[in-house]
Motif scaffolding. Structure first.
Motif, PDB file in Angstrom:
ATOM      1  N   ALA A   1       0.750  -1.332   0.098  1.00 56.37           N
ATOM      2  CA  ALA A   1      -0.063  -0.067  -0.183  1.00 56.37           C
ATOM      3  C   ALA A   1       0.831   1.151  -0.062  1.00 56.37           C
ATOM      4  O   ALA A   1       0.630   2.268  -0.747  1.00 56.37           O
ATOM      5  CB  ALA A   1      -1.054   0.066   1.009  1.00 56.37           C
ATOM      6  N   GLN A   2       1.931   1.506   0.556  1.00 56.98           N
ATOM      7  CA  GLN A   2       2.906   2.638   0.656  1.00 56.98           C
ATOM      8  C   GLN A   2       3.519   2.638  -0.560  1.00 56.98           C
ATOM      9  O   GLN A   2       3.737   3.801  -1.111  1.00 56.98           O
ATOM     10  CB  GLN A   2       4.001   2.150   2.123  1.00 56.98           C
ATOM     11  CG  GLN A   2       3.499   2.132   3.378  1.00 56.98           C
ATOM     12  CD  GLN A   2       4.575   1.952   4.317  1.00 56.98           C
ATOM     13  OE1 GLN A   2       5.435   1.402   3.821  1.00 56.98           O
ATOM     14  NE2 GLN A   2       4.076   2.068   5.500  1.00 56.98           N
ATOM     15  N   LYS A   3       3.933   1.465  -1.324  1.00 56.40           N
ATOM     16  CA  LYS A   3       4.490   1.963  -2.705  1.00 56.40           C
ATOM     17  C   LYS A   3       3.486   1.903  -3.733  1.00 56.40           C
ATOM     18  O   LYS A   3       3.838   1.834  -4.716  1.00 56.40           O
ATOM     19  CB  LYS A   3       5.291   0.526  -2.746  1.00 56.40           C
ATOM     20  CG  LYS A   3       6.472   0.549  -1.837  1.00 56.40           C
ATOM     21  CD  LYS A   3       7.229   1.819  -1.618  1.00 56.40           C
ATOM     22  CE  LYS A   3       8.314   1.712  -0.742  1.00 56.40           C
ATOM     23  NZ  LYS A   3       9.401   2.828  -0.602  1.00 56.40           N
ATOM     24  N   ASN A   4       2.225   2.150  -3.429  1.00 53.72           N
ATOM     25  CA  ASN A   4       1.037   2.049  -4.410  1.00 53.72           C
ATOM     26  C   ASN A   4       1.010   1.029  -5.508  1.00 53.72           C
ATOM     27  O   ASN A   4       0.823   0.866  -6.493  1.00 53.72           O
ATOM     28  CB  ASN A   4       1.294   3.464  -5.070  1.00 53.72           C
ATOM     29  CG  ASN A   4       0.932   4.682  -4.390  1.00 53.72           C
ATOM     30  OD1 ASN A   4      -0.005   4.597  -3.198  1.00 53.72           O
ATOM     31  ND2 ASN A   4       1.919   5.727  -4.464  1.00 53.72           N
ATOM     32  N   ILE A   5       1.393  -0.262  -4.906  1.00 52.42           N
ATOM     33  CA  ILE A   5       1.442  -1.398  -5.746  1.00 52.42           C
ATOM     34  C   ILE A   5       0.033  -2.097  -5.675  1.00 52.42           C
ATOM     35  O   ILE A   5      -0.593  -2.572  -4.518  1.00 52.42           O
ATOM     36  CB  ILE A   5       2.664  -2.345  -5.229  1.00 52.42           C
ATOM     37  CG1 ILE A   5       3.944  -1.988  -5.775  1.00 52.42           C
ATOM     38  CG2 ILE A   5       2.410  -3.772  -6.139  1.00 52.42           C
ATOM     39  CD1 ILE A   5       5.048  -2.753  -5.136  1.00 52.42           C
ATOM     40  N   GLN A   6      -0.722  -2.350  -6.545  1.00 51.12           N
ATOM     41  CA  GLN A   6      -2.015  -2.714  -6.774  1.00 51.12           C
ATOM     42  C   GLN A   6      -2.046  -4.145  -6.218  1.00 51.12           C
ATOM     43  O   GLN A   6      -1.194  -5.132  -6.897  1.00 51.12           O
ATOM     44  CB  GLN A   6      -2.489  -2.667  -8.146  1.00 51.12           C
ATOM     45  CG  GLN A   6      -4.090  -3.176  -8.243  1.00 51.12           C
ATOM     46  CD  GLN A   6      -4.556  -2.909  -9.549  1.00 51.12           C
ATOM     47  OE1 GLN A   6      -4.123  -2.000 -10.437  1.00 51.12           O
ATOM     48  NE2 GLN A   6      -5.614  -3.518 -10.052  1.00 51.12           N
ATOM     49  N   VAL A   7      -2.935  -4.751  -5.414  1.00 55.30           N
ATOM     50  CA  VAL A   7      -2.719  -5.963  -4.967  1.00 55.30           C
ATOM     51  C   VAL A   7      -4.183  -6.320  -4.823  1.00 55.30           C
ATOM     52  O   VAL A   7      -5.108  -5.629  -4.291  1.00 55.30           O
ATOM     53  CB  VAL A   7      -2.061  -5.988  -3.495  1.00 55.30           C
ATOM     54  CG1 VAL A   7      -2.783  -5.195  -2.430  1.00 55.30           C
ATOM     55  CG2 VAL A   7      -1.820  -7.544  -3.038  1.00 55.30           C
ATOM     56  N   SER A   8      -4.760  -7.543  -5.022  1.00 58.84           N
ATOM     57  CA  SER A   8      -5.977  -8.331  -4.772  1.00 58.84           C
ATOM     58  C   SER A   8      -6.086  -9.078  -3.410  1.00 58.84           C
ATOM     59  O   SER A   8      -5.122  -8.875  -2.690  1.00 58.84           O
ATOM     60  CB  SER A   8      -6.469  -9.133  -5.987  1.00 58.84           C
ATOM     61  OG  SER A   8      -5.492 -10.362  -5.668  1.00 58.84           O
ATOM     62  N   GLU A   9      -7.237  -9.778  -3.401  1.00 62.85           N
ATOM     63  CA  GLU A   9      -7.449 -10.448  -2.063  1.00 62.85           C
ATOM     64  C   GLU A   9      -6.497 -11.322  -1.760  1.00 62.85           C
ATOM     65  O   GLU A   9      -5.875 -12.030  -2.595  1.00 62.85           O
ATOM     66  CB  GLU A   9      -8.795 -10.839  -2.188  1.00 62.85           C
ATOM     67  CG  GLU A   9      -9.169 -11.828  -1.050  1.00 62.85           C
ATOM     68  CD  GLU A   9     -10.874 -12.339  -1.181  1.00 62.85           C
ATOM     69  OE1 GLU A   9     -11.158 -12.873  -0.283  1.00 62.85           O
ATOM     70  OE2 GLU A   9     -11.136 -12.226  -2.191  1.00 62.85           O
ATOM     71  N   PHE A  10      -6.047 -11.572  -0.513  1.00 68.05           N
ATOM     72  CA  PHE A  10      -5.297 -12.574  -0.091  1.00 68.05           C
ATOM     73  C   PHE A  10      -6.018 -13.894   0.203  1.00 68.05           C
ATOM     74  O   PHE A  10      -7.037 -13.753   1.037  1.00 68.05           O
ATOM     75  CB  PHE A  10      -4.473 -11.751   1.021  1.00 68.05           C
ATOM     76  CG  PHE A  10      -3.237 -11.316   0.861  1.00 68.05           C
ATOM     77  CD1 PHE A  10      -2.149 -11.636   0.545  1.00 68.05           C
ATOM     78  CD2 PHE A  10      -3.762 -10.103   0.858  1.00 68.05           C
ATOM     79  CE1 PHE A  10      -1.054 -10.499   0.357  1.00 68.05           C
ATOM     80  CE2 PHE A  10      -2.890  -8.742   0.696  1.00 68.05           C
ATOM     81  CZ  PHE A  10      -1.331  -9.277   0.450  1.00 68.05           C
ATOM     82  N   TYR A  11      -5.795 -14.980  -0.153  1.00 68.40           N
ATOM     83  CA  TYR A  11      -6.503 -16.122  -0.197  1.00 68.40           C
ATOM     84  C   TYR A  11      -5.549 -17.157   0.869  1.00 68.40           C
ATOM     85  O   TYR A  11      -4.331 -17.374   0.375  1.00 68.40           O
ATOM     86  CB  TYR A  11      -6.785 -16.903  -1.543  1.00 68.40           C
ATOM     87  CG  TYR A  11      -7.640 -16.506  -2.451  1.00 68.40           C
ATOM     88  CD1 TYR A  11      -9.140 -16.396  -2.315  1.00 68.40           C
ATOM     89  CD2 TYR A  11      -7.176 -15.142  -3.514  1.00 68.40           C
ATOM     90  CE1 TYR A  11      -9.828 -15.898  -3.305  1.00 68.40           C
ATOM     91  CE2 TYR A  11      -8.042 -14.730  -4.270  1.00 68.40           C
ATOM     92  CZ  TYR A  11      -9.243 -14.965  -4.379  1.00 68.40           C
ATOM     93  OH  TYR A  11     -10.121 -14.227  -5.169  1.00 68.40           O
ATOM     94  N   PRO A  12      -6.128 -17.806   1.808  1.00 73.32           N
ATOM     95  CA  PRO A  12      -5.303 -18.731   2.640  1.00 73.32           C
ATOM     96  C   PRO A  12      -5.360 -20.012   1.751  1.00 73.32           C
ATOM     97  O   PRO A  12      -6.379 -20.554   1.120  1.00 73.32           O
ATOM     98  CB  PRO A  12      -6.260 -18.935   4.095  1.00 73.32           C
ATOM     99  CG  PRO A  12      -7.778 -18.567   3.411  1.00 73.32           C
ATOM    100  CD  PRO A  12      -7.585 -17.281   2.525  1.00 73.32           C
ATOM    101  N   THR A  13      -4.485 -21.031   1.933  1.00 75.50           N
ATOM    102  CA  THR A  13      -4.379 -22.032   1.076  1.00 75.50           C
ATOM    103  C   THR A  13      -3.626 -23.007   2.221  1.00 75.50           C
ATOM    104  O   THR A  13      -2.771 -22.767   2.787  1.00 75.50           O
ATOM    105  CB  THR A  13      -3.656 -21.995  -0.123  1.00 75.50           C
ATOM    106  OG1 THR A  13      -2.200 -21.647   0.140  1.00 75.50           O
ATOM    107  CG2 THR A  13      -4.049 -20.857  -1.074  1.00 75.50           C
ATOM    108  N   ILE A  14      -4.243 -24.428   1.682  1.00 77.60           N
ATOM    109  CA  ILE A  14      -3.217 -25.446   2.187  1.00 77.60           C
ATOM    110  C   ILE A  14      -3.421 -26.614   1.600  1.00 77.60           C
ATOM    111  O   ILE A  14      -4.451 -26.976   0.748  1.00 77.60           O
ATOM    112  CB  ILE A  14      -4.018 -25.642   3.936  1.00 77.60           C
ATOM    113  CG1 ILE A  14      -3.227 -26.848   4.612  1.00 77.60           C
ATOM    114  CG2 ILE A  14      -5.414 -26.168   3.683  1.00 77.60           C
ATOM    115  CD1 ILE A  14      -3.521 -26.866   6.278  1.00 77.60           C
TER     116      ILE A  14
END
Length: 833
Positions: free
Chosen positions: A523-536
């Motif tokens: 967020a500080q570097k203005n890098i666009q990111v989507s949702e974080f998905y948990p995986t196992i």
């Protein structure tokens, strides 16, 4: 004698225009098939060649055990380029650090297609490698350097061998498009594998043989190879893999095939109408010839000669124009794509010639046989023989011919049956609609001497003819609307999946503790990111308490349990979410709610693979722990999006106690690469997967297909115009008689012109309205059944259809009879005679 008479009659009829339209229709059918076949084949080959970079070859033979090297020798005998690879996972050591990595060992020929890009230092310039690593050297992905804290020139330990770090891997053409695959990539020479001593009995190793060359040589090699393939060996090309590029290629080929089929239908309608009209125009000449003593055999020779001459001339012209058009088209397309298109084979020529001959014979033979049966008494009773004008046998033969042509062109019985059945249904409904409309029109109260009154009276008078014209006009307009809207929807769907700000990288293996600081940094570097998905990682172990079959190793002589229920054979990436992902659609059941306990949502293809249904219970195995979950919903997943997707999603309560890692997609702009690299240095256990090149390749494919589709639509529009011309030409004689009568009764030229224009305007508008209705319904079905698109209605074509139909038919129809309207009455009477 008969030959001289045949040539004289042929010359006369050709000047009158009947044979001209037949010849043009046959020629257009031939050039349509040849042009579409050659252009689509060359475009498909070009796209396939470029897309082959995704597997680094034209074809790949994959296996879970060692592949016989005699296959390589045989392939090289058949002029194929070859390479060998094997994959395994192992630990990599350096400077008291260790990293679990994915190792690819390749022969010197790798890659056969695409480019392997590397850097000589972490901050160096990217360059294209001319080959893989030499003996004793290793190439590593950038993330491995950060994880092991090493640099170019350092030594790493892989198994029992030491390797010198030589290059940084920037881009592999066949890097797996799977966001869960490790990006800790290691590339070594295949001849160095033995000294590592990593591969032991029972080791999990994947073997690949790569092949590249001419399609004919590949097919010939596969014919030899196929009987020898083992059960766990797989032969595949780029279109056989489930990925965005394969889905795009298959969808594009389906559209081009569909457009070609619709073009053939339009050309076939034009030929059928023109041939029937030509034979009807010959009733009087045949009756006269019989009266003067000509035998049936002589008449048959004359008109069969006409058919042969028309066929030869039209097919030849169609082939010449078609070849010229495809050369112009492919030159333009190749220039736009910045590439050279490969040459097409002989199949388009054979299909085009067959189409021309079949059209000429099948659409003409029944009207010609009817023509031979015209009685001599027709010279006295002009209505004798008119009953031959409508023949069920002719209709049946025409329908069979269209089906045969569609099947010949598509070589796909499913698509052929769908289109053929829908077209027959459309014709039947249109005929009933036209009867009702034209019959009801007689009750309208209209003033005499009015252009609109005269136009509607003309429509009523030719109710049967106009019913046929309405069907032809509607069919042409419907197919054009169908293709234009489908093209726009399909490309819009592609572009919505790959917008300008689409993700070009994935972050994998993020721990719970790293989640918040990484999110804050992005967020500080203005890098666009989507949702974080948990995986196992987990395995489906049983269905309703019945154990599923597990994967076996033929290398270790294990036997497959034929009694066991069908399973997956591998671990899946599981996740748990409170809301369904945006690229997922619930097609059965309901999503989890606040009171949900131990429920699962399954992707529809996995539902079929496991042979389960809503309400069934799946037993999962994670490590040594087992648990159950009930299937409560089925999802349709858009696999073409560059976002994480899951076969099975579990309710949050099921996996809350299991340790998980997270995954997310990000958009890295060129000026943000340094900041992104710093993130990877700060979190060396986080894996970054670059898919920017993959996005560019898919976008390039879409652009190429769009160009090809635009050209195809131009050809189909020409076919539609020819249908309209043939219909107007068929009624030209009758219209000339009406003009003579109206002028004799004192009608002014302006009244006749306006009435003619209004008649075509009404027919075109009505045809456009009906076409829009059926086009929208057909689009809804075809988008869902053939193109895997979300079917939707298109209200705008309900306006575009009638307006475009009215203007197009009125303009073209009026242009066709403008010369007739300009002639004086004496000239028209002479022409009718």
């Amino acid at each position: 004698m008969w030959a001289k008479l045949a040539l004289k009659l042929f010359s006369r009829e050709f000047r009158r225009g009947e044979l001209t339209v037949i010849s043009a229709a046959i020629a257009l059918a031939v050039l349509t098939v040849l042009t579409l076949s050659m252009v689509t084949e060359r475009i498909a080959q070009s796209i396939a060649q470029k897309s082959s970079a995704f597997i680094a070859a034209d074809r790949v033979l994959g296996s879970n055990h060692v592949i016989d090297t005699s296959y390589i020798a045989k392939a090289e005998q058949q002029n194929l380029k070859t390479a060998q690879m094997l994959y395994f996972d192992t630990m990599l050591f350096a400077n008291d650090e260790m990293q679990f990595s994915s190792v690819k060992a390749a022969s010197s020929g790798y890659p056969l297609k695409g480019q392997l890009k590397v850097k000589s230092s972490l901050n160096g310039e990217t360059e294209v490698a001319s080959g893989g690593p030499t003996l004793g050297n290793v190439w590593l992905s950038e993330s491995v350097f950060y994880s092991l804290n090493i640099d170019i020139g350092d030594v790493v330990e892989l198994g029992a061998a030491l390797f010198n770090v030589e290059k940084v891997i920037v881009e592999e053409p066949d890097a797996p498009f799977n966001v869960f695959s490790s990006s800790r990539r290691v590339l070594i020479n295949i001849n160095d594998v033995e000294k590592t001593e990593v591969i032991q009995p029972g080791s999990r190793v994947f073997y690949r043989q790569l092949y590249a060359g001419d399609e004919s040589d590949i097919n010939s090699f596969y014919d030899w190879l196929k009987p020898q393939l083992k059960e766990n060996q797989q032969w595949y090309g780029v279109k056989d893999r489930q990925s965005p590029i394969s889905n795009s290629l298959n969808r594009a080929e389906s559209f081009l095939l569909l457009a070609g089929l619709l073009g053939i239908i339009l050309a076939a309608v034009a030929i059928a109408v023109s041939a029937k009209r030509y034979c009807e125009r010959q009733y009087d000449p045949v009756a006269m010839m019989k009266t003067l003593g000509s035998s049936r055999a002589m008449i048959r020779k004359i008109y069969l000669t006409h058919l042969l001459m028309v066929c030869l001339m039209a097919v030849t012209v169609g082939l010449l124009i078609g070849y010229g058009l495809q050369e112009i088209a492919t030159h333009y397309l190749a220039k736009s794509m910045g590439t050279t298109l490969p040459m097409a084979g002989f199949k388009p020529w054979l299909v085009a010639i067959s189409t021309g001959v079949i059209c000429a014979v099948m659409f003409s033979i029944k009207p010609l046989f009817d023509l031979f049966d015209i009685p001599p008494l027709r010279v006295l009773r002009r209505n004798l023989g008119d009953k031959l004008a409508v023949s069920r046998l002719h209709l049946a033969m025409s329908a069979f011919t269209v089906f045969l042509l569609m099947w010949l062109f598509s070589n796909n019985i499913k698509i052929t049956l769908i289109l053929f059945a829908s077209t027959l249904t459309l014709i039947g409904v249109l005929f009933l609609v036209s009867k009702v409309i034209f019959g009801g029109g007689r009750k309208l109260g209209l003033k005499p001497g009015n252009s609109w009154s005269l136009a509607i009276a003309s429509i009523q008078k030719r109710a049967n003819v106009n019913a046929v014209q309405l069907i032809s006009f509607s069919l042409a307009i419907k197919l054009l609307l169908f293709l234009v809207v489908l093209k726009n929807d399909m490309i819009a769907d592609w572009q919505s999946q790959l917008p300008d700000d689409a993700p070009n990288a994935f972050l994998v293996n993020i721990t719970q503790n790293e989640l918040e600081p990484i999110n804050t940094y992005l967020a500080q570097k203005n890098i666009q990111v989507s949702e974080f998905y948990p995986t196992i990682r987990g395995r489906v172990n049983a269905v309703n308490g019945e154990l599923v079959a597990r994967e076996v190793s033929l290398q270790d002589n294990e036997k497959k349990d034929e009694e066991a229920r069908a399973g997956i054979g591998r671990e899946l990436n599981l996740t748990w979410l409170e809301t369904p992902p945006a690229q997922n659609e619930i097609v059965q059941g309901q999503w989890f709610n606040e009171n949900t306990l131990a429920e699962a949502s399954i992707e529809e293809s996995m539902l079929e693979r496991l042979d389960v249904e809503l309400g069934d219970t799946l037993t999962f195995l994670i490590g040594a722990q087992s648990f159950d979950a009930k299937i409560t919903s089925v999802r349709k997943v858009n696999w073409a999006t560059l976002k994480p997707n899951f076969f099975i999603i579990l309710s949050p309560d099921v996996l809350k106690d299991f340790p998980a890692t997270y995954i997310s997609s990000v958009r890295i702009e060129p000026d943000q690469k340094r900041d992104f690299s710093q993130l990877l240095r700060s979190y060396p256990t986080v894996t970054a997967i670059d898919v920017g090149n993959f996005v560019k390749q898919i976008q390039s494919t879409i652009e190429q297909v769009s160009l090809a589709i635009g050209f195809v639509l131009t050809i189909v529009v020409l076919c539609g115009a020819l249908v309209l011309i043939s219909q107007v030409q068929a009624s030209l004689g009758e219209r000339m008689q009406e003009i003579v009568i109206l002028r004799t009764l004192g009608a002014k030229s302006r009244l006749i012109k306006n009435a003619t224009l209004y008649e075509f305007l009404l027919l075109g508008g009505l045809a456009g309205l009906v076409a829009a209705f059926f086009s929208d319904i057909a689009l809804l079905i075809v988008q869902q059944q053939l193109f895997d698109l979300a079917g939707k209605l298109h209200p705008h074509i309900w306006i575009i259809g009638p307006v475009a139909g009215g203007v197009f038919v009125a303009g073209l129809g009026y242009f066709m009879i403008a010369r007739t309207l300009k002639q004086n009455t004496q000239g028209l009477v002479r022409a009718l005679g």
